[in-house]
Design a protein around this motif. Sequence first.
Motif, mmCIF file in Angstrom:
data_model
loop_
_atom_site.group_PDB
_atom_site.id
_atom_site.type_symbol
_atom_site.label_atom_id
_atom_site.label_comp_id
_atom_site.label_asym_id
_atom_site.label_seq_id
_atom_site.Cartn_x
_atom_site.Cartn_y
_atom_site.Cartn_z
ATOM 1 N N THR A 208 -21.387 -22.604 -6.083
ATOM 2 C CA THR A 208 -20.246 -23.494 -6.295
ATOM 3 C C THR A 208 -20.702 -24.648 -7.178
ATOM 4 O O THR A 208 -21.892 -24.970 -7.213
ATOM 5 N N VAL A 209 -19.760 -25.248 -7.911
ATOM 6 C CA VAL A 209 -20.127 -26.331 -8.816
ATOM 7 C C VAL A 209 -19.321 -27.577 -8.499
ATOM 8 O O VAL A 209 -18.182 -27.503 -8.047
ATOM 9 N N TRP A 212 -17.697 -29.148 -14.285
ATOM 10 C CA TRP A 212 -17.907 -28.157 -15.336
ATOM 11 C C TRP A 212 -17.572 -28.799 -16.683
ATOM 12 O O TRP A 212 -16.823 -29.774 -16.757
ATOM 13 N N PRO A 213 -18.133 -28.257 -17.771
ATOM 14 C CA PRO A 213 -17.861 -28.830 -19.096
ATOM 15 C C PRO A 213 -16.363 -28.858 -19.401
ATOM 16 O O PRO A 213 -15.651 -27.883 -19.178
ATOM 17 N N GLY A 215 -14.268 -30.615 -17.791
ATOM 18 C CA GLY A 215 -13.539 -30.978 -16.578
ATOM 19 C C GLY A 215 -13.534 -32.485 -16.363
ATOM 20 O O GLY A 215 -13.524 -33.266 -17.303
ATOM 21 N N ASN A 224 -12.549 -34.428 -7.439
ATOM 22 C CA ASN A 224 -13.958 -34.035 -7.554
ATOM 23 C C ASN A 224 -14.648 -33.892 -6.205
ATOM 24 O O ASN A 224 -15.724 -33.299 -6.122
ATOM 25 N N TRP A 245 -26.472 -30.194 -6.591
ATOM 26 C CA TRP A 245 -25.581 -29.366 -7.395
ATOM 27 C C TRP A 245 -26.317 -28.799 -8.610
ATOM 28 O O TRP A 245 -26.906 -29.535 -9.390
ATOM 29 N N PHE A 247 -26.109 -25.972 -12.028
ATOM 30 C CA PHE A 247 -25.101 -25.442 -12.944
ATOM 31 C C PHE A 247 -25.733 -24.461 -13.929
ATOM 32 O O PHE A 247 -26.834 -24.699 -14.425
ATOM 33 N N GLY A 248 -25.006 -23.375 -14.185
ATOM 34 C CA GLY A 248 -25.424 -22.421 -15.203
ATOM 35 C C GLY A 248 -26.421 -21.403 -14.688
ATOM 36 O O GLY A 248 -26.975 -21.507 -13.595
ATOM 37 N N THR A 254 -27.849 -31.221 -11.607
ATOM 38 C CA THR A 254 -26.840 -32.174 -12.069
ATOM 39 C C THR A 254 -26.809 -33.413 -11.165
ATOM 40 O O THR A 254 -27.329 -34.457 -11.529
ATOM 41 N N THR A 283 -20.247 -33.743 -17.363
ATOM 42 C CA THR A 283 -20.266 -33.240 -15.989
ATOM 43 C C THR A 283 -20.930 -34.228 -15.031
ATOM 44 O O THR A 283 -20.907 -34.017 -13.822
#
Length: 394
Positions: A208-209, A212-213, A215, A224, A245, A247-248, A254, A283
């Motif tokens: 889960t994030v 995101w870019p 966003g 958020n 968190w 990402f990718g 992050t 982000t």
Amino acid sequence: MAIETNGGALNGSVSHNKVAPAPLDASKLKITLTDFPKSLQRPEELRFGQTYSDHMLIVSFDPVTGWSTPEIKPYGPLSLEPSSSCFQYCTNVFEGMKAYVGPDGKPRLFRPELNMRRLERSAGRFVLPPFDGDELLKMIKRFVQIDSRWIPNREGHSLYLRPTIIGTRTALGVMASESAMLYVIATPSGPYFPQGLRPISLLGVKDTVRAWPGGTGGHKVGGNYAPGLLPQKIAAENGYEQVLWLFGDDNRVTEAGVMNFFVIVKRENDDGLDVITPPLNGTILPGITRDSCLALASSPSFQESNSFRLHTHELEFTMADLAEWSAQGRLLEALSVGTAAIIASVDRIGFEGKDITLPSYKAGMGPVGWALREKIVAIQEGREEWEGWSVVCD
């Protein structure tokens, strides 16, 4: 006949000049004090966000008339239509800031102009009615003065302020809210983490994030936060206190929970220490404490007074980088940084069934994190001056 108007000559027609909606105006502030002041809690009994001061600041926006007369009045419930867009489409943005008592007994805020600029940007991202953050800040200062008795006069304690803007459009349909309510509430608070400076543990999450870019991760908006509740619950069930968190596909680091994240890494050539935090790429929330840590760590006077050689970086790094730095014995500190907690150290990061263990320190926090925290708290409380960061509410 032709009638001259602001728009020029119109053949036989009369122009009805539209009156611009009223701007937010601190000079119109109305103050209604409570007749029933609440009793103060003892500082040691305070829990973050559970007790509220006597008053609140509130003002509303109408698309025709503009911003209403702002008012400081007794704290109480809001009256909103069930169909309000804040409930249906989460048109909610907010800020987090703190008030402190200085040695002179005067209440003060920490870099509040940055909160106002961020609130303006967040409101703009959600197409909420525009406002002048400098006018809002004038009213917040007055609010803090009125409720200054609620600021605990104890180190590590403060009056946490929550400026909030919500969309109040009452028609269903995914559209920008042309009406809004802006309010500020305050809660006296002790340490964000009741355990004090004891380090916290993080669980790296990649399924889960948080953002995101393209966003809203770079804005402080209500949407958020709710998506992070389930990952936080899962982290707690697995013995960790917060989420880290990722990402990718490369598991880029992050943020940590609802805070910015820093690591302190020993340089390979033994030329001091690298202070690293992820870059503001849309982000990452541009935290005021994050910015303050970078500014202090980059300062020659801060480094000299603490016998540090620090090199600050805003760059991407991954879980693989953390594991490699740890295996090399170079990962010295990990820090979660934000307004509520200020700085919390991290002693353990879990990921895919394995833990990265950080060095332990007698003080509960490593030397860089400790020095940054002590300096920021001293500035916040007015015990030290630094580039006008501590602003008296006068």
